[in-house]
Design a protein around this motif. Structure first.
Motif, short mmCIF file in Angstrom:
data_model
loop_
_atom_site.label_atom_id
_atom_site.label_comp_id
_atom_site.label_asym_id
_atom_site.label_seq_id
_atom_site.Cartn_x
_atom_site.Cartn_y
_atom_site.Cartn_z
N GLU A 179 0.84 -1.20 0.00
CA GLU A 179 0.00 0.00 0.00
C GLU A 179 0.87 1.26 0.00
O GLU A 179 0.60 2.22 -0.71
N SER A 180 1.93 1.24 0.82
CA SER A 180 2.84 2.38 0.86
C SER A 180 3.53 2.58 -0.48
O SER A 180 3.73 3.71 -0.94
N SER A 181 3.92 1.47 -1.12
CA SER A 181 4.57 1.55 -2.43
C SER A 181 3.65 2.19 -3.46
O SER A 181 4.09 2.98 -4.30
N ALA A 182 2.37 1.85 -3.39
CA ALA A 182 1.41 2.42 -4.34
C ALA A 182 1.26 3.92 -4.15
O ALA A 182 1.05 4.67 -5.12
N ARG A 183 1.41 4.40 -2.90
CA ARG A 183 1.24 5.82 -2.61
C ARG A 183 2.53 6.62 -2.81
O ARG A 183 2.48 7.79 -3.18
N HIS A 184 3.67 6.01 -2.53
CA HIS A 184 4.92 6.77 -2.45
C HIS A 184 6.04 6.12 -3.25
O HIS A 184 7.08 5.76 -2.71
#
Length: 330
Positions: free
Chosen positions: A50-55
């Motif tokens: 999820e973090s990779s998708a955002r940042h």
């Protein structure tokens, strides 16, 4: 020896079977390590995805590669340069010091590319026997994609700065070839953290520093943001492996991590940078080795990692002595 893949929890045990009376045995307690209850492998990976998708960033479009370099700006904070505070440093004019920063930044970027390539191969080995549809494997593949972009970004930064590439020595290149072939899973993750956390510490000091070239600050900012996920993934997996692996593998990991620390500290700055900025290489290397400031910088960069490795039982015996000899452990 890599533990067998788990389903939804990394602390899960084989299903309990009833005894002859039909009473199931008491469940085994969840696995703990020196830092407490291990987190669920799949949940950790899902959060990282999820973090990779955002940042996540595309350096080719995120950074202005065509902007001219700014006159008088450093390529690395002066306090982090290997010769800072030495007698040789005090004799160098400002222009030569900035030139040293350009070459040391290129040397570190070259080291980073070498290390990222090793890491990608270790990650592919790690997931080879894991469930390919798991979040854990999907995050590993996401990290490999990150590392591909980082390697290209570092290469482009070297080219844009006008400095040469600084490959590691043939000896270290081939020692890494052996590591990639024979390393066990905990050894792989311990070495991963060694390369990631020390550079990460320095880059966290670099990207907010307005004395540094905007391009270098942009490169380090991207790397810090994305690398934070990689460190989390590696730490969780290493803790899990150390809680589960046999005694012989723990001992081997202590030795391999200590030897990797020794090699890493030697390879951190290629001595050719001193020749290329007009300094006597032998004198410069001797002054770096004798520098108390340099020792403090390297130990500060490694402290968060060495504290973690100590907590999970990796800083004992001969392994600890190797860390001390590397200069990364006070």
């Amino acid at each position: 020896m890599t533990p067998a893949p788990t389903g939804t929890t990394d602390a899960a045990e084989p299903a309990a079977t009833a005894d002859a009376t039909g009473t199931p045995p008491a469940p085994r307690p969840p696995v703990r390590d020196a830092l407490g209850l291990l987190k669920d492998r799949e949940k950790t990976a899902e959060r990282l995805l999820e973090s990779s998708a955002r940042h996540s960033f595309d350096p080719d479009t995120e950074l202005d590669w065509d902007a001219p370099l700014e006159e008088g700006k450093w390529f690395w904070p002066p306090e982090l340069l290997s010769l800072y505070g030495t007698p040789l440093w005090r004799k160098m004019p400002e222009e030569q010091r900035i030139e040293l920063s350009r070459h040391e930044a290129a040397s570190l970027a070259s080291l980073g590319i070498w290390f990222e390539v090793i890491l990608m191969q270790l990650l592919v080995r790690h997931i080879y026997d894991k469930p390919m549809t798991s979040a854990h494997v999907r995050y590993a593949l996401t990290e490999i994609a990150d590392e591909c972009r980082h390697s290209k970004m570092f290469a482009r930064m070297i080219h844009t700065s006008g400095a040469p590439t600084y490959p590691v020595s043939g000896l270290h290149h081939n020692l890494a070839r052996i590591l990639k072939t024979v390393s066990t899973t905990p050894g792989s993750f311990a070495c991963t953290l060694l390369g990631e956390e020390i550079l990460d510490h320095m880059q966290r000091l670099t990207f907010p520093d307005e004395r540094v070239q905007p391009l270098v600050r942009g490169v380090t900012r991207i790397h810090v943001v994305e690398e934070a996920r990689h460190v989390r993934y590696a730490r969780e997996e290493l803790r899990r492996q150390m809680a589960d692996c046999p005694r012989w593998e723990r001992g081997l990991t202590r030795l391999s991590a200590g030897e990797a620390a020794r090699v890493f500290s030697v390879a951190f700055v290629n001595p050719a940078v001193y020749t290329n900025v007009g300094l006597d290489r032998r004198e410069a290397v001797a002054q770096v080795k004798a520098s108390g400031h340099r020792r403090e910088v390297m130990q500060a960069g490694a402290k968060r990692l060495t504290d973690f490795l100590d907590d999970i039982g990796l800083m004992r015996g001969a392994g600890r002595r190797l860390w001390r000899s590397s200069g990364l452990l006070a």
